[in-house]
Design a protein around this motif. Sequence first.
Motif, PDB file in Angstrom:
ATOM      1  N   TYR A  38     -66.956   8.788  -1.963  1.00 32.67           N
ATOM      2  CA  TYR A  38     -65.654   9.057  -1.342  1.00 32.67           C
ATOM      3  C   TYR A  38     -64.916  10.064  -2.218  1.00 32.67           C
ATOM      4  CZ  TYR A  38     -66.681   4.719   1.105  1.00 32.67           C
ATOM      5  OH  TYR A  38     -67.280   3.731   1.854  1.00 32.67           O
ATOM      6  N   CYS A  87     -65.297   4.537 -10.500  1.00 36.42           N
ATOM      7  CA  CYS A  87     -64.103   5.301 -10.169  1.00 36.42           C
ATOM      8  C   CYS A  87     -63.992   6.448 -11.168  1.00 36.42           C
ATOM      9  CB  CYS A  87     -62.859   4.422 -10.225  1.00 36.42           C
ATOM     10  SG  CYS A  87     -61.349   5.352  -9.811  1.00 36.42           S
ATOM     11  N   ASP A 146     -70.639   2.077  -4.403  1.00 38.99           N
ATOM     12  CA  ASP A 146     -69.614   3.051  -4.030  1.00 38.99           C
ATOM     13  C   ASP A 146     -69.153   3.849  -5.238  1.00 38.99           C
ATOM     14  OD1 ASP A 146     -69.200   2.173  -1.223  1.00 38.99           O
ATOM     15  OD2 ASP A 146     -68.515   0.332  -2.187  1.00 38.99           O
ATOM     16  N   LYS A 204     -61.729  10.502  -2.408  1.00 34.90           N
ATOM     17  CA  LYS A 204     -60.596   9.761  -2.997  1.00 34.90           C
ATOM     18  C   LYS A 204     -60.901   8.280  -2.786  1.00 34.90           C
ATOM     19  CE  LYS A 204     -57.632  13.401  -3.493  1.00 34.90           C
ATOM     20  NZ  LYS A 204     -56.292  13.851  -3.528  1.00 34.90           N
ATOM     21  N   ASN A 205     -59.872   7.442  -2.779  1.00 42.45           N
ATOM     22  CA  ASN A 205     -60.062   6.015  -2.554  1.00 42.45           C
ATOM     23  C   ASN A 205     -59.948   5.746  -1.051  1.00 42.45           C
ATOM     24  OD1 ASN A 205     -59.964   3.236  -2.371  1.00 42.45           O
ATOM     25  ND2 ASN A 205     -58.778   3.001  -4.239  1.00 42.45           N
ATOM     26  N   VAL A 207     -65.750   6.284  -6.023  1.00 41.12           N
ATOM     27  CA  VAL A 207     -64.471   6.780  -5.521  1.00 41.12           C
ATOM     28  C   VAL A 207     -63.914   7.862  -6.439  1.00 41.12           C
ATOM     29  CG1 VAL A 207     -63.947   4.650  -4.275  1.00 41.12           C
ATOM     30  CG2 VAL A 207     -63.113   4.945  -6.603  1.00 41.12           C
ATOM     31  N   TYR A 208     -63.058   8.677  -5.883  1.00 41.63           N
ATOM     32  CA  TYR A 208     -62.480   9.852  -6.550  1.00 41.63           C
ATOM     33  C   TYR A 208     -63.578  10.789  -7.044  1.00 41.63           C
ATOM     34  CZ  TYR A 208     -57.747   8.293  -6.020  1.00 41.63           C
ATOM     35  OH  TYR A 208     -56.542   7.930  -5.476  1.00 41.63           O
TER      36      TYR A 208
END
Length: 136
Positions: free
Chosen positions: A130, A27, A110, A132-133, A112-113
Amino acid sequence: MRSRTATCSCGQLRIEVQGEPLGIGVCHCLACQRRTGSVFAALAGFAAPYKVYGTATEYVRVGDQGAKFRFRFCPVCGTNLFHTEEGGDESSVGVAVGGFADPTFPPPQDSVYDCRRHSWVQLPPGTTIYEKNPLY
């Protein structure tokens, strides 16, 4: 079933998890950058049951979409070792990958952000990205 133990820097706080991770991700959100003191957080999700040893200090942070995350820190060395989501799937736990101190730990699936990812951070091939989330 495989057992893994993650520990804080001083060893006072530990979490033992069972089985393979439900998922592994990084993240890049600003809150995770500030929380970890790094440019991203690397987390692995595990299903219950899990066992916690030692004493933890807790901090609840509200995410961009209103989700509440309860982070557990070692009160001695300050390591942020694991967290749960309140009101979500409380039968799982997110553990800081670095707490396992295992260079063979699987890579993230993954990211995210990604909109906050530092330009020099390179992700492993095949990582799903991604902006964002995607869960919120």
